[in-house]
Design a protein around this motif. Structure first.
Motif, mmCIF file in Angstrom:
data_model
loop_
_atom_site.group_PDB
_atom_site.id
_atom_site.type_symbol
_atom_site.label_atom_id
_atom_site.label_comp_id
_atom_site.label_asym_id
_atom_site.label_seq_id
_atom_site.Cartn_x
_atom_site.Cartn_y
_atom_site.Cartn_z
ATOM 1 N N LEU A 72 26.939 9.768 -22.941
ATOM 2 C CA LEU A 72 27.021 10.284 -24.299
ATOM 3 C C LEU A 72 27.806 11.590 -24.345
ATOM 4 N N GLU A 73 27.690 12.390 -23.308
ATOM 5 C CA GLU A 73 28.441 13.651 -23.263
ATOM 6 C C GLU A 73 29.937 13.395 -23.174
ATOM 7 N N VAL A 74 30.332 12.398 -22.388
ATOM 8 C CA VAL A 74 31.746 12.050 -22.283
ATOM 9 C C VAL A 74 32.254 11.492 -23.612
ATOM 10 N N LEU A 75 31.439 10.643 -24.252
ATOM 11 C CA LEU A 75 31.825 10.090 -25.553
ATOM 12 C C LEU A 75 32.043 11.195 -26.583
ATOM 13 N N LEU A 83 33.533 4.613 -20.602
ATOM 14 C CA LEU A 83 32.353 3.782 -20.865
ATOM 15 C C LEU A 83 32.091 2.828 -19.701
ATOM 16 N N GLU A 84 33.184 2.270 -19.156
ATOM 17 C CA GLU A 84 33.023 1.351 -18.025
ATOM 18 C C GLU A 84 32.432 2.070 -16.815
ATOM 19 N N LEU A 85 32.964 3.259 -16.519
ATOM 20 C CA LEU A 85 32.441 4.011 -15.384
ATOM 21 C C LEU A 85 30.987 4.414 -15.609
ATOM 22 N N ALA A 86 30.684 4.832 -16.843
ATOM 23 C CA ALA A 86 29.302 5.214 -17.141
ATOM 24 C C ALA A 86 28.368 4.027 -16.985
ATOM 25 N N SER A 141 35.685 15.311 -16.250
ATOM 26 C CA SER A 141 34.301 15.078 -16.655
ATOM 27 C C SER A 141 33.781 13.763 -16.103
ATOM 28 N N LEU A 142 34.642 12.723 -16.141
ATOM 29 C CA LEU A 142 34.223 11.422 -15.616
ATOM 30 C C LEU A 142 33.969 11.486 -14.112
ATOM 31 N N VAL A 145 26.715 2.966 -35.069
ATOM 32 C CA VAL A 145 27.347 4.266 -34.840
ATOM 33 C C VAL A 145 26.494 5.038 -33.824
ATOM 34 N N GLU A 146 27.014 5.145 -32.618
ATOM 35 C CA GLU A 146 26.285 5.848 -31.558
ATOM 36 C C GLU A 146 26.547 7.350 -31.597
#
Length: 575
Positions: free
Chosen positions: A220-223, A356-359, A212-213, A253-254
């Motif tokens: 947000l989809e990856v999270l 998160l870093e990649l996003a 996915s990454l 809270v995201e």
């Protein structure tokens, strides 16, 4: 005298036959019990699911010694209390009336402190007995045997009330002790199988998230995928991801899945006094046996009713690099999070931090590309379009002196004025394209976003903000000041009086007006309530030449719609 003498051998023979029959029955009983024990061992060893193994053990133990009630208590990580308690002989209704399962005090705690077989003719007479809670059935005879897995005491078998009013004897103790040995092997096998299956699922989830990454899925989809896979694998009832709020010491809270997910999404989580905050500060996993009752983590907007064992895992490898926290919580009465579960979970959280870093890097790259594209468009507009328009205007002005017809000359003059106005519009657009938030702190968009972000502290959650239209170029500065003041007043009223859990802010600019809407799901505006805040909003709307409308939606809450014309108040309007 001969007749009595003839009866003596017959009597001795009957006695011998009766004794033989008794021994045959005893041997048959021993055979049957051994057979039952072997069947129980096979039955217990057949299962690989740990929960089913534990349930089969307690059922088999009760049947082997003809006990009316049985229980299996799993000792928690602290070695002093029970983290799990399975029963036999009680209905769900009886368990519900009794209340929470025992924690391991009294007679149950005696076996934890001294892991040796214990037989009691009357458990209520023992010095460690605490008595029974309300609605608990009376129990008298007792047999307790520890269950060892390798060199570790895994838990204890508790059996009470042997049927027929008899007491548990040494043979019963021997049978249950033998079963406990087989149970220890079965539990060890089930745990090894469970660990291998869990590792396989973690590897599958990691591969799925990696794909996915690499495919460029939204952040947000990856999270959500990370949180959902962690929730499924660990059997958690709640999974949420909290991220730092810029400029504050709080988390927000995201993403929230499971218990009250919709309510929790957007909640502000203080770093001090919360499980997620403790993991964020320490940069390492933090666990608790009961999230709802743990006094160490009593801060935050709401307690976690019905939730028990929980773990908060930082999304990052170091405290200073933590990008957020993954919180997982199970229902009360479920097993605690073990060290074996934390190791793959921590590696999984590290992958989440990488996501998160990649996003973020991808977002920065897209933002840079967007800014570069805006600069190119602005440069082309300035170097090409404006120069061509300016040259066309000069040509028309020169040609106007040669035109003798008054009507034609007037049309050319109007065309030149239109070109001048078009040049002004393009220059305004160029300014908007090249504007940076740090360079244009006075822009309406930046100021509105900042005001909404600051309101999260007083509300307890961040409001949702949507903006539409040319807010930075079409809204005059005086009108923008009125809009910001009205927005601050509305958010302040919502924080002080509404008792809302959700606030939505909409700011929209059209060709003629700017419209500010603030809606909440609170208790609404009472007809006889204080009106000072609303009066301030109305007065500001009047000064801006606009209006204020108060709405009370059928679903509850309130909605305030504040409008102002883009030309400003009547005294400031252009002719």
């Amino acid at each position: 005298m001969e007749e009595p003498l003839s009866r003596m051998p017959q009597m001795r023979l009957d006695e011998l036959l009766e004794e033989l029959q008794t021994r045959i029955n005893a041997a048959r009983g021993t055979r049957d019990r051994v057979h039952s024990l072997l069947e129980a061992v096979v039955s217990v060893g057949r299962e690989l699911d740990l929960s089913q193994v534990l349930r089969r053990i307690v059922e088999a133990a009760a049947l082997l010694v003809d006990a009316q009630y049985g229980a299996l208590g799993v000792i928690g990580p602290d070695g002093r209390t029970l983290s799990q308690f399975l029963t036999y002989g009680l209905t769900d209704e009886e368990i519900g009336r009794i209340g929470p399962f025992p924690a391991g005090h009294g007679i149950l705690g005696e076996l934890i402190r001294h892991p040796e077989p214990l037989r009691l003719p009357d458990l209520t007479a023992h010095k460690a007995s605490y008595g029974f809670p309300a609605h608990h059935p009376p129990m008298r005879t007792f047999l307790g045997v520890p269950i060892r897995v390798r060199d570790e005491v895994f838990g204890n078998l508790y059996l009470t009330d042997k049927r027929g009013g008899e007491q548990f004897d040494a043979e019963d103790e021997s049978v249950i002790t033998t079963l406990s040995v087989a149970a220890g092997v079965a539990i060890d096998n089930a745990r090894l199988y469970e660990a291998s299956q869990r590792q396989r699922r973690w590897l599958q989830a990691s591969a799925e998230i990696t794909n996915s990454l690499l495919s460029g899925s939204p952040r947000l989809e990856v999270l959500e995928m990370i949180a959902r896979r962690a929730q499924d694998i660990t059997g958690a009832a709640l999974a949420d991801v909290s991220v730092p709020v810029p400029g504050t010491d709080d988390l927000v809270v995201e993403l929230a899945l499971g218990s009250d997910g919709d309510f929790r999404r957007g909640l502000v989580v203080p770093v001090e006094g919360t499980l997620s905050g403790a993991a964020y500060q320490a940069g390492e996993p933090v666990t608790t046996a009961g999230l709802a009752e743990d006094d160490r983590y009593g801060a935050g907007p709401r307690r976690f009713d019905g939730l028990g064992p929980a773990v908060a895992v930082p999304l990052g490898t170091k405290a200073k690099d933590t990008r957020g926290v993954l919180l997982l919580a199970r229902h009360q009465g479920q097993p605690l999070f073990t060290e074996g579960e934390l190791e793959p979970l921590l590696a999984f959280a590290g992958q989440a931090a990488l996501g998160l870093e990649l996003a973020q890097r991808r977002s920065d790259a897209e933002q840079l590309a967007l800014l570069e594209d805006r600069d190119r468009i602005a440069r082309d507009l300035h170097d090409l379009a404006i120069q061509r328009l300016f040259a066309t205007g000069m040509t028309l002005q020169s040609a106007a002196r040669l035109v003798q017809h008054d009507g034609a000359a007037e049309r050319i003059a109007r065309a030149v004025d239109d070109l001048d106005e078009t040049i002004k519009i393009i220059r305004s657009t160029i300014f908007g394209l090249r504007a940076r938030e740090e360079e244009t702190g006075y822009s309406l968009r930046a100021r509105a976003a900042r005001a909404v972000g600051e309101a999260a502290t007083t509300l307890g959650f961040p409001p949702r903000l949507s903006m539409e239209g040319l807010l930075d170029t079409d809204v005059p500065a005086p009108v923008a000041d009125h809009v910001l003041a009205a927005l601050s007043e509305m958010l302040s009223n919502a924080a002080r009086h509404a008792h809302a859990t959700r606030v939505e802010v909409s700011l929209r600019a059209t060709r003629d007006e700017v419209v500010l809407t603030v809606a909440d799901d609170g208790r609404g505006i009472p007809p006889d309530g204080r009106r000072s805040g609303l009066r301030n909003l109305q007065e500001r709307a009047d000064k801006a030449g606009g209006s204020l409308r108060i709405e009370r939606p059928d679903e509850g809450g309130s909605r305030l719609v504040w409008r102002a014309p883009l030309l400003g108040p009547p005294g400031d309007r252009r002719p």
